[in-house]
Design a protein around this motif. Structure first.
Motif, PDB file in Angstrom:
ATOM      1  N   ASP A   1       0.804  -1.219   0.000  1.00 57.89           N
ATOM      2  CA  ASP A   1       0.000   0.000   0.000  1.00 57.89           C
ATOM      3  C   ASP A   1       0.842   1.277   0.000  1.00 57.89           C
ATOM      4  N   GLU A   2       2.146   1.125  -0.177  1.00 62.95           N
ATOM      5  CA  GLU A   2       3.032   2.277  -0.344  1.00 62.95           C
ATOM      6  C   GLU A   2       3.060   2.692  -1.817  1.00 62.95           C
ATOM      7  N   PRO A   3       3.341   3.965  -2.094  1.00 62.11           N
ATOM      8  CA  PRO A   3       3.466   4.388  -3.494  1.00 62.11           C
ATOM      9  C   PRO A   3       4.622   3.680  -4.197  1.00 62.11           C
ATOM     10  N   VAL A   4       4.452   3.447  -5.482  1.00 64.93           N
ATOM     11  CA  VAL A   4       5.503   2.827  -6.286  1.00 64.93           C
ATOM     12  C   VAL A   4       6.795   3.628  -6.200  1.00 64.93           C
ATOM     13  N   ARG A   5       6.668   4.937  -6.129  1.00 65.69           N
ATOM     14  CA  ARG A   5       7.852   5.805  -6.129  1.00 65.69           C
ATOM     15  C   ARG A   5       8.686   5.653  -4.860  1.00 65.69           C
ATOM     16  N   THR A   6       8.122   5.053  -3.827  1.00 63.12           N
ATOM     17  CA  THR A   6       8.895   4.760  -2.625  1.00 63.12           C
ATOM     18  C   THR A   6      10.079   3.867  -2.954  1.00 63.12           C
ATOM     19  N   TYR A   7       9.869   2.952  -3.891  1.00 61.61           N
ATOM     20  CA  TYR A   7      10.892   1.972  -4.246  1.00 61.61           C
ATOM     21  C   TYR A   7      11.604   2.312  -5.553  1.00 61.61           C
ATOM     22  N   LEU A   8      10.974   3.138  -6.370  1.00 65.72           N
ATOM     23  CA  LEU A   8      11.553   3.539  -7.651  1.00 65.72           C
ATOM     24  C   LEU A   8      11.512   5.067  -7.744  1.00 65.72           C
ATOM     25  N   PRO A   9      12.369   5.757  -6.982  1.00 60.12           N
ATOM     26  CA  PRO A   9      12.286   7.223  -6.905  1.00 60.12           C
ATOM     27  C   PRO A   9      12.598   7.935  -8.207  1.00 60.12           C
ATOM     28  N   ALA A  10      13.188   7.244  -9.189  1.00 56.99           N
ATOM     29  CA  ALA A  10      13.507   7.897 -10.459  1.00 56.99           C
ATOM     30  C   ALA A  10      12.283   8.122 -11.330  1.00 56.99           C
ATOM     31  N   LEU A  11      11.158   7.503 -10.988  1.00 59.14           N
ATOM     32  CA  LEU A  11       9.946   7.689 -11.783  1.00 59.14           C
ATOM     33  C   LEU A  11       9.384   9.092 -11.597  1.00 59.14           C
ATOM     34  N   PRO A  12       8.579   9.580 -12.561  1.00 60.63           N
ATOM     35  CA  PRO A  12       7.973  10.915 -12.436  1.00 60.63           C
ATOM     36  C   PRO A  12       6.996  11.006 -11.268  1.00 60.63           C
ATOM     37  N   ASP A  13       6.515  12.217 -11.045  1.00 63.40           N
ATOM     38  CA  ASP A  13       5.630  12.482  -9.908  1.00 63.40           C
ATOM     39  C   ASP A  13       4.380  11.624  -9.922  1.00 63.40           C
ATOM     40  N   TYR A  14       3.893  11.215 -11.117  1.00 68.21           N
ATOM     41  CA  TYR A  14       2.653  10.441 -11.146  1.00 68.21           C
ATOM     42  C   TYR A  14       2.766   9.141 -10.353  1.00 68.21           C
ATOM     43  N   ALA A  15       3.987   8.616 -10.164  1.00 64.18           N
ATOM     44  CA  ALA A  15       4.176   7.362  -9.430  1.00 64.18           C
ATOM     45  C   ALA A  15       3.924   7.533  -7.942  1.00 64.18           C
ATOM     46  N   ASP A  16       3.820   8.781  -7.458  1.00 66.98           N
ATOM     47  CA  ASP A  16       3.450   9.022  -6.055  1.00 66.98           C
ATOM     48  C   ASP A  16       1.984   8.693  -5.806  1.00 66.98           C
ATOM     49  N   ARG A  17       1.185   8.681  -6.873  1.00 69.04           N
ATOM     50  CA  ARG A  17      -0.263   8.465  -6.721  1.00 69.04           C
ATOM     51  C   ARG A  17      -0.646   7.000  -6.899  1.00 69.04           C
ATOM     52  N   ILE A  18       0.324   6.150  -7.239  1.00 63.08           N
ATOM     53  CA  ILE A  18       0.045   4.743  -7.539  1.00 63.08           C
ATOM     54  C   ILE A  18       0.640   3.870  -6.449  1.00 63.08           C
ATOM     55  N   THR A  19      -0.159   2.986  -5.873  1.00 63.51           N
ATOM     56  CA  THR A  19       0.382   2.049  -4.896  1.00 63.51           C
ATOM     57  C   THR A  19       0.872   0.782  -5.594  1.00 63.51           C
ATOM     58  N   VAL A  20       1.709   0.043  -4.906  1.00 63.35           N
ATOM     59  CA  VAL A  20       2.176  -1.243  -5.436  1.00 63.35           C
ATOM     60  C   VAL A  20       0.988  -2.168  -5.655  1.00 63.35           C
ATOM     61  N   ARG A  21       0.031  -2.151  -4.750  1.00 67.28           N
ATOM     62  CA  ARG A  21      -1.142  -3.017  -4.883  1.00 67.28           C
ATOM     63  C   ARG A  21      -1.942  -2.675  -6.141  1.00 67.28           C
ATOM     64  N   GLN A  22      -2.148  -1.397  -6.398  1.00 69.99           N
ATOM     65  CA  GLN A  22      -2.850  -0.995  -7.625  1.00 69.99           C
ATOM     66  C   GLN A  22      -2.078  -1.436  -8.867  1.00 69.99           C
ATOM     67  N   THR A  23      -0.763  -1.407  -8.792  1.00 69.83           N
ATOM     68  CA  THR A  23       0.058  -1.869  -9.905  1.00 69.83           C
ATOM     69  C   THR A  23      -0.163  -3.357 -10.148  1.00 69.83           C
ATOM     70  N   LEU A  24      -0.224  -4.141  -9.092  1.00 68.58           N
ATOM     71  CA  LEU A  24      -0.465  -5.580  -9.212  1.00 68.58           C
ATOM     72  C   LEU A  24      -1.844  -5.884  -9.783  1.00 68.58           C
ATOM     73  N   HIS A  25      -2.807  -5.017  -9.476  1.00 66.14           N
ATOM     74  CA  HIS A  25      -4.205  -5.269  -9.882  1.00 66.14           C
ATOM     75  C   HIS A  25      -4.573  -4.603 -11.209  1.00 66.14           C
ATOM     76  N   HIS A  26      -3.636  -3.967 -11.891  1.00 68.28           N
ATOM     77  CA  HIS A  26      -3.917  -3.251 -13.143  1.00 68.28           C
ATOM     78  C   HIS A  26      -4.957  -2.148 -12.955  1.00 68.28           C
ATOM     79  N   THR A  27      -4.930  -1.525 -11.795  1.00 66.58           N
ATOM     80  CA  THR A  27      -5.798  -0.360 -11.564  1.00 66.58           C
ATOM     81  C   THR A  27      -4.948   0.902 -11.383  1.00 66.58           C
TER      82      THR A  27
END
Length: 469
Positions: free
Chosen positions: A105-131
């Protein structure tokens, strides 16, 4: 209410017999043979495994793994598994979550800080679920004008994702399948584990389950023993090689056998990898959107019934490879199919096998046929209206110029690779590309001149191409 596929944890799983790499025949084998009768010593084909109540009731190969060397497909032939690979990527993330090394439930950018700001709004769980709303990298490279055999690398994906200024939609509001999502999961595994996805999978999944013929391929040039080459048919009746040219894992990237896939599948009844039954259950829970609607997609697993029977499944497709792994948990039946022809239809073959094995239990067939939009829609543009769309359009998000031309009274698209280049008007300032199933939505200025168009597709939307002077 969260949709969950219930799995009995009874220890019915049995060890594989020593002869599991050879053909196994059962009471349904003659009927199963008929499904694959089109494959022979002059064609590519499929490897098939059918597992019921913890026993292999059919195991065999049809067609050829290597048409040049006359090597037939056997049960131990190794294939590119396509998106069936995503289950193993998802399990990797779930195990790291169970270990306390990541938080879903942490943002993707927590683990991949090189990604753009939009990755702050996406959780790892949402990434796994294609949401997540992430744009699919295959579509981004397509819009960037890259050919189908373009060697896509992991740094190239990170670069094009870094160029994106937005998402397909606000995370959690929709479901849209995205290969970028599971690619990023693989990158999270790399960052947290300190080594690549194959190393993690070997340690935590493949070795514990004795999946000796499975691996994630980070370099498409590496040799794979007993590999089935991918093929695409061409006019005249012969075939062209169509192997994977991806140096990418996460979205796919795994090579495996049908025997190894059955070993993996059996772990869903008796989890030996960590996290117990609760981790398995979580993988098989449907995602829930912000609206409360369920998506019928868990962690790299589709949760859609077949003819009234619960089914957990996923397909794969890349180059000349096609695959499916379908589990009917209430019946303890699993069908694994790996094929090396771009024309193969493993999902249809698998349901045909289910029809045979579960003939006395399945419900009636769904006769509802989906209809494709008519490409010869009645909306017609005059010659002057057509000409208003003609021009060059550039997008810095994919660093490509797309050109629209008028040729033989038809609008055509240039700058992207594909055999079908026709654009059809479907509404005011709205053109459609039926060959690849996407739309171009045009914006005009106050003088009525076109300024730009926006791409709208299932996997990549909102990308703006501005008209050039």
């Amino acid at each position: 209410m969260i949709k969950k596929i219930a799995v009995s944890l009874c220890a019915y799983v049995v060890a594989f017999p020593a002869y599991a790499q050879e053909n196994i025949r059962g009471i349904y084998s003659d009927q199963i043979d008929e499904i694959f009768s089109q494959y022979n010593e002059t064609t590519p084909g499929c490897a098939v495994a059918v597992d019921q109540q913890g026993a292999l009731i059919h195991l065999g190969g049809y067609g050829m793994a290597d048409l040049e060397q006359d090597v037939p497909i056997r049960p131990d032939t190794v294939f590119y598994a396509g998106s069936v690979s995503k289950q193993f990527v998802g399990m990797s993330a779930m195990l790291l979550d169970h270990d306390g090394r990541i938080d879903l439930d942490e943002p993707v950018r927590t683990y991949l800080p090189a990604l753009p700001d939009y990755a702050d709004r996406i959780t790892v769980r949402q990434t796994l679920h294609h949401t997540s709303g992430l744009r699919d990298f295959f579509w981004l490279f397509y819009l960037a004008g890259k050919p189908a055999n373009y060697v896509i690398t992991e740094p190239a994906i990170m670069e094009i994702l870094a160029q994106q200024e937005g998402l397909n939609f606000e995370p959690g509001t929709q479901y849209a399948y995205s290969n970028s999502a599971y690619f990023l999961i693989s990158q999270i595994v790399n960052a947290v584990y300190g080594d690549n996805l194959d190393a993690f999978a070997q340690e935590r999944i493949f070795e514990p389950l004795d999946m000796a013929d499975s691996r994630f391929q980070h370099d498409h040039r590496r040799l794979v023993k007993r590999k089935a080459h991918g093929y695409a048919p061409r006019s005249g009746g012969d075939y062209l090689l169509s192997d994977s040219t991806l140096d990418v894992v996460g979205s796919g990237g795994m090579y495996s056998t049908v025997v190894d896939l059955i070993k993996w599948d059996r772990n869903f009844y008796d989890n030996k990898l960590g996290g117990g039954a609760s981790l398995i259950d979580e993988m098989q829970q449907s995602a829930v959107l912000n609206s409360g609607e369920e998506t019928e997609y868990g962690v790299a697993l589709k949760l859609t019934p077949y003819r009234g029977i619960s089914r957990v499944h996923h397909n794969g497709s890349l180059a000349g490879y096609r695959s499916t792994l379908q589990r009917f948990p209430d019946e303890k039946l699993t069908i694994a199919l790996l094929c090396n022809s771009s024309k193969a239809k493993p999902s249809a073959y698998a349901t045909a096998i289910a029809d045979i094995v579960l003939a006395e239990k399945i419900g009636p067939k769904d006769e509802t046929a989906s209809k494709r939009d008519d490409a010869s829609a009645s909306y017609v543009l005059s010659a002057s209206e057509q000409l208003s769309f003609v021009g060059d359009y550039y997008s810095h998000e994919v660093d490509n110029t797309i050109t629209i031309v008028r040729d033989e009274k038809v609008l055509r698209i240039r700058g992207i690779i594909g055999s079908d280049d026709k654009l059809y008007p479907v509404a005011n300032d709205h053109l459609r590309h039926y060959g690849r199933d996407f739309d171009l939505l045009f914006i005009r200025n106050s003088d009525g001149a076109i300024e730009s168009f926006t791409v709208k597709s299932a996997r990549a939307s909102g990308i703006v191409f501005e008209k050039q002077p």
